[in-house]
Design a protein around this motif. Structure first.
Motif, PDB file in Angstrom:
ATOM      1  N   LYS A  83       0.859  -1.184   0.000  1.00  0.00           N
ATOM      2  CA  LYS A  83       0.000   0.000   0.000  1.00  0.00           C
ATOM      3  C   LYS A  83       0.897   1.237   0.000  1.00  0.00           C
ATOM      4  O   LYS A  83       1.648   1.470   0.945  1.00  0.00           O
ATOM      5  CB  LYS A  83      -0.911   0.002   1.223  1.00  0.00           C
ATOM      6  CG  LYS A  83      -1.942  -1.121   1.214  1.00  0.00           C
ATOM      7  CD  LYS A  83      -2.845  -1.065   2.443  1.00  0.00           C
ATOM      8  CE  LYS A  83      -3.870  -2.193   2.414  1.00  0.00           C
ATOM      9  NZ  LYS A  83      -4.739  -2.174   3.615  1.00  0.00           N
ATOM     10  N   PHE A  84       0.814   2.001  -1.071  1.00  0.00           N
ATOM     11  CA  PHE A  84       1.640   3.197  -1.272  1.00  0.00           C
ATOM     12  C   PHE A  84       0.732   4.405  -1.076  1.00  0.00           C
ATOM     13  O   PHE A  84      -0.119   4.708  -1.913  1.00  0.00           O
ATOM     14  CB  PHE A  84       2.233   3.171  -2.673  1.00  0.00           C
ATOM     15  CG  PHE A  84       3.298   4.220  -2.941  1.00  0.00           C
ATOM     16  CD1 PHE A  84       3.472   5.328  -2.129  1.00  0.00           C
ATOM     17  CD2 PHE A  84       4.149   4.092  -4.038  1.00  0.00           C
ATOM     18  CE1 PHE A  84       4.444   6.285  -2.374  1.00  0.00           C
ATOM     19  CE2 PHE A  84       5.127   5.039  -4.306  1.00  0.00           C
ATOM     20  CZ  PHE A  84       5.273   6.134  -3.474  1.00  0.00           C
ATOM     21  N   ALA A  85       0.909   5.106   0.043  1.00  0.00           N
ATOM     22  CA  ALA A  85       0.058   6.259   0.371  1.00  0.00           C
ATOM     23  C   ALA A  85       0.813   7.562   0.146  1.00  0.00           C
ATOM     24  O   ALA A  85       1.964   7.696   0.541  1.00  0.00           O
ATOM     25  CB  ALA A  85      -0.404   6.167   1.820  1.00  0.00           C
ATOM     26  N   GLY A 138       2.345  11.871  -8.191  1.00  0.00           N
ATOM     27  CA  GLY A 138       1.272  10.905  -8.349  1.00  0.00           C
ATOM     28  C   GLY A 138       1.490   9.984  -9.534  1.00  0.00           C
ATOM     29  O   GLY A 138       1.265   8.762  -9.450  1.00  0.00           O
ATOM     30  N   LYS A 139       1.945  10.548 -10.644  1.00  0.00           N
ATOM     31  CA  LYS A 139       2.222   9.742 -11.833  1.00  0.00           C
ATOM     32  C   LYS A 139       3.363   8.760 -11.582  1.00  0.00           C
ATOM     33  O   LYS A 139       3.334   7.615 -12.054  1.00  0.00           O
ATOM     34  CB  LYS A 139       2.570  10.652 -13.011  1.00  0.00           C
ATOM     35  CG  LYS A 139       1.421  11.500 -13.523  1.00  0.00           C
ATOM     36  CD  LYS A 139       1.890  12.423 -14.646  1.00  0.00           C
ATOM     37  CE  LYS A 139       0.778  13.333 -15.136  1.00  0.00           C
ATOM     38  NZ  LYS A 139       1.264  14.270 -16.202  1.00  0.00           N
ATOM     39  N   ALA A 140       4.376   9.207 -10.846  1.00  0.00           N
ATOM     40  CA  ALA A 140       5.515   8.350 -10.549  1.00  0.00           C
ATOM     41  C   ALA A 140       5.112   7.187  -9.647  1.00  0.00           C
ATOM     42  O   ALA A 140       5.595   6.063  -9.814  1.00  0.00           O
ATOM     43  CB  ALA A 140       6.628   9.163  -9.906  1.00  0.00           C
ATOM     44  N   ALA A 141       4.237   7.451  -8.680  1.00  0.00           N
ATOM     45  CA  ALA A 141       3.748   6.382  -7.812  1.00  0.00           C
ATOM     46  C   ALA A 141       3.011   5.325  -8.629  1.00  0.00           C
ATOM     47  O   ALA A 141       3.176   4.115  -8.417  1.00  0.00           O
ATOM     48  CB  ALA A 141       2.839   6.956  -6.733  1.00  0.00           C
ATOM     49  N   VAL A 201       0.939  -3.568  -6.022  1.00  0.00           N
ATOM     50  CA  VAL A 201       1.027  -2.243  -5.412  1.00  0.00           C
ATOM     51  C   VAL A 201      -0.295  -1.510  -5.573  1.00  0.00           C
ATOM     52  O   VAL A 201      -0.790  -1.340  -6.691  1.00  0.00           O
ATOM     53  CB  VAL A 201       2.166  -1.413  -6.040  1.00  0.00           C
ATOM     54  CG1 VAL A 201       2.276  -0.045  -5.347  1.00  0.00           C
ATOM     55  CG2 VAL A 201       3.489  -2.158  -5.957  1.00  0.00           C
ATOM     56  N   GLU A 202      -0.864  -1.102  -4.445  1.00  0.00           N
ATOM     57  CA  GLU A 202      -2.089  -0.312  -4.438  1.00  0.00           C
ATOM     58  C   GLU A 202      -1.725   1.117  -4.044  1.00  0.00           C
ATOM     59  O   GLU A 202      -1.183   1.344  -2.959  1.00  0.00           O
ATOM     60  CB  GLU A 202      -3.091  -0.896  -3.436  1.00  0.00           C
ATOM     61  CG  GLU A 202      -3.479  -2.338  -3.726  1.00  0.00           C
ATOM     62  CD  GLU A 202      -4.339  -2.937  -2.625  1.00  0.00           C
ATOM     63  OE1 GLU A 202      -4.558  -2.253  -1.597  1.00  0.00           O
ATOM     64  OE2 GLU A 202      -4.795  -4.088  -2.786  1.00  0.00           O
ATOM     65  N   VAL A 203      -1.991   2.060  -4.924  1.00  0.00           N
ATOM     66  CA  VAL A 203      -1.645   3.459  -4.679  1.00  0.00           C
ATOM     67  C   VAL A 203      -2.861   4.211  -4.161  1.00  0.00           C
ATOM     68  O   VAL A 203      -3.957   4.124  -4.736  1.00  0.00           O
ATOM     69  CB  VAL A 203      -1.108   4.134  -5.960  1.00  0.00           C
ATOM     70  CG1 VAL A 203      -0.746   5.592  -5.681  1.00  0.00           C
ATOM     71  CG2 VAL A 203       0.110   3.378  -6.498  1.00  0.00           C
ATOM     72  N   GLN A 214       2.892   0.348   3.461  1.00  0.00           N
ATOM     73  CA  GLN A 214       4.251  -0.146   3.236  1.00  0.00           C
ATOM     74  C   GLN A 214       5.163   0.897   2.591  1.00  0.00           C
ATOM     75  O   GLN A 214       6.373   0.846   2.774  1.00  0.00           O
ATOM     76  CB  GLN A 214       4.208  -1.410   2.349  1.00  0.00           C
ATOM     77  CG  GLN A 214       3.647  -2.634   3.053  1.00  0.00           C
ATOM     78  CD  GLN A 214       2.161  -2.532   3.371  1.00  0.00           C
ATOM     79  OE1 GLN A 214       1.360  -2.213   2.479  1.00  0.00           O
ATOM     80  NE2 GLN A 214       1.795  -2.793   4.608  1.00  0.00           N
ATOM     81  N   LEU A 215       4.579   1.837   1.860  1.00  0.00           N
ATOM     82  CA  LEU A 215       5.365   2.886   1.208  1.00  0.00           C
ATOM     83  C   LEU A 215       4.680   4.233   1.374  1.00  0.00           C
ATOM     84  O   LEU A 215       3.452   4.315   1.381  1.00  0.00           O
ATOM     85  CB  LEU A 215       5.547   2.616  -0.293  1.00  0.00           C
ATOM     86  CG  LEU A 215       6.540   1.564  -0.757  1.00  0.00           C
ATOM     87  CD1 LEU A 215       6.540   1.499  -2.277  1.00  0.00           C
ATOM     88  CD2 LEU A 215       7.938   1.850  -0.244  1.00  0.00           C
ATOM     89  N   ALA A 216       5.491   5.272   1.477  1.00  0.00           N
ATOM     90  CA  ALA A 216       4.979   6.644   1.523  1.00  0.00           C
ATOM     91  C   ALA A 216       6.064   7.570   0.994  1.00  0.00           C
ATOM     92  O   ALA A 216       7.225   7.176   0.869  1.00  0.00           O
ATOM     93  CB  ALA A 216       4.585   7.031   2.945  1.00  0.00           C
ATOM     94  N   ALA A 217       5.670   8.788   0.685  1.00  0.00           N
ATOM     95  CA  ALA A 217       6.629   9.766   0.158  1.00  0.00           C
ATOM     96  C   ALA A 217       6.393  11.116   0.830  1.00  0.00           C
ATOM     97  O   ALA A 217       5.946  12.073   0.195  1.00  0.00           O
ATOM     98  CB  ALA A 217       6.488   9.886  -1.359  1.00  0.00           C
TER      99      ALA A 217
END
Length: 358
Positions: A54-56, A66-69, A86-88, A110-113
């Motif tokens: 899950k990439f938030a 957003g496009k890169a995610a 991967v769920e964005v 699991q991922l964030a920016a």
């Protein structure tokens, strides 16, 4: 009305450093190796097992970030043969940046920016990114990110229990005001300038002779419109998308500061991930990072054109200025003088390494 002191076509927005992909690859391999050492080699997992990521993040899916995610999600799935799903979640749909660290710790995501400013409470070294006029141009900025300094900052975050992957761009900041256009530091004297909460930014504004005002981002438009503050500093994306140009009389293309993001992973998730899939994550992230930086540069060019078009159609409402090299040098000489004030906060060596990066 566009009064540039220097033609933008002469390279005001520098191209991404030609050696970037090589340096990024090298840095990523070093980081990967350090992750493996830290986490230890795992026994061979079930080759058919799938993992959900899950990439938030907090911006819209149409932005460079957003496009890169979304690109990362696509490439991670392809490179893993479908083992990584991967769920964005854009636009703070799942979690906002104020709670992102605790959710990563819990492995709920699991991922964030997060933006660099979100890291300063847990790692004071991240105040480096706020230091005014420390980055000469895009090439220097990315050399810092992808070199020794960037790795030092990643390791600082690793000590806090997160896996630091790659740096993504938001953009350089520009001055805007309703009072005297800010071309030289003296022009800012007495102006009330909105800043984010930051000791470094407070010193920057004080050095200009202006008065720093900490105001939440959601209140900036109203504060500029009503005169609560006179001036602000923002990347072009904020200036245009939040329509601050409607309530400011001038914008100065100063590139004096920088806003960016660091993509980080949950340590618990990373430890559970087989080594071969860690390599997939790294590869997909490298591709997404290259794309995000290029997309960010293209986006800035479009935003600047839009602002210039507005200024040309509304010359009584907005004027755009660009600092000449001589004017930029004047700013740099002033700001270098306050760098020692940040030695205890950031570290003298880290600041000097940044300045010495080629």
């Amino acid at each position: 009305m566009d009064k540039t002191a220097q033609n933008l076509s002469n390279g005001f927005f520098p191209k991404i450093h030609k050696a970037f992909s090589t340096s990024l690859l090298g840095g990523a391999l070093i980081a990967t190796a350090s992750f493996f050492v830290a986490c230890g080699d795992k026994p061979q997992d079930d080759p058919n097992k799938t993992y959900t990521i899950k990439f938030a993040h907090v911006v819209s899916s149409g932005t460079p970030k957003g496009k890169a995610a979304d690109l990362f999600a696509k490439r991670a799935g392809e490179l893993s043969g479908g083992r990584l799903k991967v769920e964005v979640f854009p636009s703070a749909q799942l979690v906002d940046d104020d709670k992102v660290f605790q959710e990563l710790k819990r492995n709920n995501i699991q991922l964030a920016a997060p933006a660099f400013s979100k890291f300063t409470p847990i790692s004071k070294e991240f105040n480096l990114w706020d230091v005014p006029f420390i980055f000469r141009d895009n090439s220097h900025l990315h050399a810092v990110m992808d070199g020794e300094v960037g790795e030092i900052l990643k390791q600082a975050i690793a000590k806090k229990g997160f896996i630091a992957l790659d740096y993504w761009d938001s953009g350089f900041k520009q001055f805007s005001t309703n009072k005297k256009p800010i071309i030289t530091p003296e022009d800012a004297k007495g102006q009330k300038m909105r800043i984010m909460s930051s000791k470094v930014l407070e010193e920057q504004v004080k050095a200009m002779g202006a008065n720093p005002q900490n105001i939440n981002f959601g209140e900036v438009y109203s504060a500029l419109q009503t005169g609560v503050v006179d001036a602000a500093e923002n990347p072009l994306s904020n200036l245009y998308n939040s329509r601050f140009y409607e309530v400011q009389k001038s914008v100065t293309m100063s590139n004096h500061g920088y806003l960016g993001y660091l993509v980080i992973a949950s340590e618990k998730f990373w430890q559970e991930l087989p080594n071969e899939l860690k390599e997939v994550v790294q590869q997909a992230m490298r591709e997404a990072t290259l794309f995000e930086r290029e997309e960010s540069e293209r986006d800035e060019a479009v935003l600047l054109k839009n602002l210039k078009d507005y200024a040309s159609k509304n010359p009584s409402k907005l004027t755009i200025y660009t600092l000449s090299e001589a004017q930029k040098k004047q700013w740099q000489e002033l700001m270098v003088g306050i760098y020692p004030k940040f030695y205890d906060l950031i570290g003298e060596e880290l600041i000097k390494k940044t300045l010495d990066t080629k």
